[in-house]
Enzyme design. Structure first.
Site, PDB file in Angstrom:
ATOM      1  CG  ASP A  84      27.696  22.883  15.062  1.00 45.83           C
ATOM      2  OD1 ASP A  84      26.484  22.940  15.004  1.00 45.83           O
ATOM      3  OD2 ASP A  84      28.445  23.501  14.320  1.00 45.83           O
ATOM      4  N   GLY A  87      28.853  27.711  16.201  1.00 46.15           N
ATOM      5  CA  GLY A  87      28.650  27.515  14.775  1.00 46.15           C
ATOM      6  C   GLY A  87      27.373  26.810  14.413  1.00 46.15           C
ATOM      7  CB  THR A  88      24.460  26.139  15.110  1.00 44.31           C
ATOM      8  OG1 THR A  88      25.207  24.939  15.196  1.00 44.31           O
ATOM      9  CG2 THR A  88      23.003  25.748  14.951  1.00 44.31           C
ATOM     10  CB  THR A  89      21.649  29.675  11.907  1.00 44.20           C
ATOM     11  OG1 THR A  89      22.918  30.206  11.535  1.00 44.20           O
ATOM     12  CG2 THR A  89      20.663  30.817  12.055  1.00 44.20           C
TER      13      THR A  89
END
Length: 209
Positions: free
Chosen positions: A2, A6-8
Site C-alpha cells: 500500500d 492509499g487506504t481508508t
C-alpha cells in the site's frame, strides 16, 4: 505494498466502547495488488490497531505492539491502558522519524478511564479524539462523520455509521475497496462484526439512503 496514503480506516468513540473499521484493498501505484489486505489488528481483548501505509511496516508495528501489550500484562497483572499503548507507539515512530515507518495509525480501545481513540502520524504525533480517519479515503469519511456522528452514539449505531462512511470512501477513492472489516471493543471484550451483518447494513443503507 500500500502506498503511504492509499487506504481508508476509521475509529469512533461510542457510549460504551469503540468501533474501528477498514477496507481491504492494497495498491502498488495504480495496480490493485491485493484485495484481502489486513489493516485491522486485534492487539488485546481491549485494544485494536488500524493501519494505513506500507504493509510491511504495518505488520511489524502490529506484532511489536501485541508483544508489548502481553509483556505489560505479565509484568503488572493488568491490561495496558490505551493511552500507554498510543504513547509507546508514538515513541517508536518518533525514534525513526528520519528513516520513518510509512504509516498512519489509529489505536483504539477501552480501559478503566473509558473508551478512547488516538490518531498517530509517521513522526510520532499522537492525538486523542472522539472520531478520526486515516488514508486517502479519509476526506470522504470525515464528510460523513461530520454530518452523522453524535456524542454518546451506541456501538450498534457506530457500526452502521462506519459502514456508511467507508462505503462513501470506497465509491470515490480508487485505492480503497474490496470489502470492509469492523470490530467493536466494549466492556465485554473484542468482537469482529460478521461479514453477513455488514452486508445487511449496506443493503439497509442503500434502501433507505
Amino acid at each position: 505494498m500500500d502506498n503511504k496514503k492509499g487506504t481508508t480506516t476509521l475509529g469512533l468513540v461510542c457510549q460504551s466502547g469503540v468501533v474501528v473499521a477498514t477496507e481491504h484493498r492494497a495498491t502498488m501505484g495504480t495496480m490493485i495488488a491485493h484485495k484481502v489486505a489486513k489493516k485491522l489488528f486485534k492487539i488485546d481483548d481491549h485494544l485494536a490497531l488500524t493501519t494505513a501505509g506500507l504493509v510491511g511496516d504495518a505488520q511489524v508495528l502490529s506484532r511489536y505492539l501485541t508483544a508489548e501489550a502481553r509483556l505489560y500484562t505479565l509484568q503488572r497483572d493488568e491490561k495496558m491502558p490505551v493511552k500507554s499503548a498510543a504513547t509507546l507507539m508514538a515513541n517508536i515512530l518518533n525514534q525513526r522519524k528520519f528513516y520513518p515507518y510509512y504509516v498512519q495509525l489509529i489505536i483504539a480501545g477501552i480501559d478503566s478511564s473509558g473508551p478512547s481513540i488516538y490518531s498517530l502520524d509517521a513522526a510520532g504525533g499522537a492525538i486523542a479524539d472522539t472520531y478520526t480517519s486515516s488514508g486517502s479515503g479519509s476526506p470522504y469519511v470525515f464528510g460523513v462523520l461530520e454530518d452523522h456522528y453524535k456524542n454518546n452514539i451506541t456501538t450498534q449505531d457506530g457500526v452502521i455509521l462506519a459502514v456508511r462512511a467507508l462505503s462513501a470512501a470506497m465509491k470515490r477513492d480508487s485505492a480503497s475497496g474490496d470489502g470492509i472489516d469492523i470490530a467493536v471493543i466494549s466492556p465485554e471484550g473484542y468482537r469482529d462484526i460478521e461479514q453477513k451483518e455488514i452486508e445487511e447494513i449496506k443493503k439497509d443503507i442503500n434502501r433507505t439512503g
